[in-house]
Design an enzyme around this catalytic site. Structure first.
Site, PDB file in Angstrom:
ATOM      1  N   CYS A 223      -4.836  -3.517   3.441  1.00 52.74           N
ATOM      2  CA  CYS A 223      -4.487  -3.094   4.797  1.00 52.74           C
ATOM      3  C   CYS A 223      -5.607  -3.305   5.830  1.00 52.74           C
ATOM      4  CB  CYS A 223      -4.020  -1.641   4.766  1.00 52.74           C
ATOM      5  SG  CYS A 223      -2.996  -1.173   6.196  1.00 52.74           S
TER       6      CYS A 223
ATOM      7  N   GLU B 201       0.855  -1.187   0.000  1.00 48.09           N
ATOM      8  CA  GLU B 201       0.000   0.000   0.000  1.00 48.09           C
ATOM      9  C   GLU B 201       0.895   1.244   0.000  1.00 48.09           C
ATOM     10  OE1 GLU B 201      -3.889   1.568   2.489  1.00 48.09           O
ATOM     11  OE2 GLU B 201      -2.252   0.639   3.602  1.00 48.09           O
TER      12      GLU B 201
ATOM     13  N   LYS C  53     -10.331   0.505  -1.854  1.00 45.38           N
ATOM     14  CA  LYS C  53     -10.343   0.138  -0.440  1.00 45.38           C
ATOM     15  C   LYS C  53     -11.692   0.442   0.210  1.00 45.38           C
ATOM     16  CE  LYS C  53      -7.444   0.695   3.699  1.00 45.38           C
ATOM     17  NZ  LYS C  53      -6.239   1.394   4.222  1.00 45.38           N
TER      18      LYS C  53
END
Length: 271
Positions: free
Chosen positions: A158, A40, A113
């Site tokens: 993440c 990321e 995301k």
């Protein structure tokens, strides 16, 4: 299929980061990797969250996306491009997007995301991605062909790692691999990173590849690192603890089949 999780310590300079990514992708290709995953924010770790707005690209064009496409084509491998800041239509916010490129350099999938990280502690750490990021609106799985077989990959980023329902929703049909580009903080990574990665592998009976930021950054932030590849039984096959480097491992479809036959938990689901 041989895969490589690339670990970086990204800076506020996009060009320097692309040079580092080029170096790592080349190393992985020379080692025989057919798929690589970048961390990321591989392209940029600014001094402030809002700095990302200054390098955001339009979907489908821009130097960062062109770099990922050209790397995939040049080395003839699959590139899961960590995350790229893409414009969202709201000038105050952007999408944190994971773009997947095939060996032909074409975009094969894009995931924005879904879960936005927020964390504050008494030591002064204060993060809130919602200040700058706009959340995605749907889960995405990508199919890649490597080693003469198709691999279904659950895309995630993440903070998504803390939401097992995301992966359950992508397990029909079951995925072979979970991809996890990340920039876990040192504090949260030390406590939870490996625990969560191994849990996602075990409960979904698939491989996990996690490419992380790992070290002390120029902006003062410290990330946990420990990029790794985990097998469907929860065994860690490769790890890069801190600093720039690679975690490389060979994935085997037969291993997935064996685990799912010996312990058919996925077929026992009732909710």
């Amino acid at each position: 299929m041989k895969v490589a999780a690339l670990q970086m310590v990204s800076t506020p300079d996009v060009q320097r980061n692309l040079v580092a990514a080029d170096r790592l992708i080349t190393q992985a290709a020379v080692a025989g990797a057919q798929l690589v995953v970048l961390p990321e924010y591989f392209c940029f770790m600014g001094a402030q969250d809002r700095d990302k707005l200054g390098i955001a690209e339009e979907a489908g064009r821009g130097p960062i996306q062109s770099f990922l496409s050209s790397q995939a084509r040049m080395h003839g491998l699959w590139v899961i491009g960590g995350t790229v800041p893409l414009r969202s239509g709201d000038e105050r916010k952007l999408r944190n997007s994971c773009c997947v490129y095939g060996p032909d350099g074409q975009l094969a999938a894009r995931y924005d995301k879904l879960h936005l990280f927020r964390y504050r502690n008494d030591a002064g750490e204060d993060y809130d991605e919602g200040r700058v990021l706009q959340a995605g609106d749907k889960p995405v799985a990508a199919t890649v062909r490597a080693a003469d077989d198709d691999w279904r990959i659950a895309l995630s980023i993440c903070y998504d790692l803390r939401f097992p329902e995301l992966y359950r929703g992508l397990m029909t049909p079951p995925c072979d691999l979970i991809s996890m580009p990340a920039a876990f903080t040192y504090t949260t990574g030390r406590a939870h990173w490996e625990l969560l990665l191994r849990a996602r592998a075990v409960e979904n009976q698939c491989y996990v590849i996690a490419a992380a930021q790992g070290g002390q950054h120029e902006n003062g932030r410290r990330t946990w690192g420990h990029s790794m590849v985990v097998d469907p039984w929860g065994e860690v096959l490769a790890v890069c603890e801190e600093g720039e480097g690679l975690a490389i491992a060979e994935l085997n479809k037969a291993r997935i089949t064996t685990v799912r036959q010996q312990l058919p938990a996925l077929s026992h689901r009732r909710c």
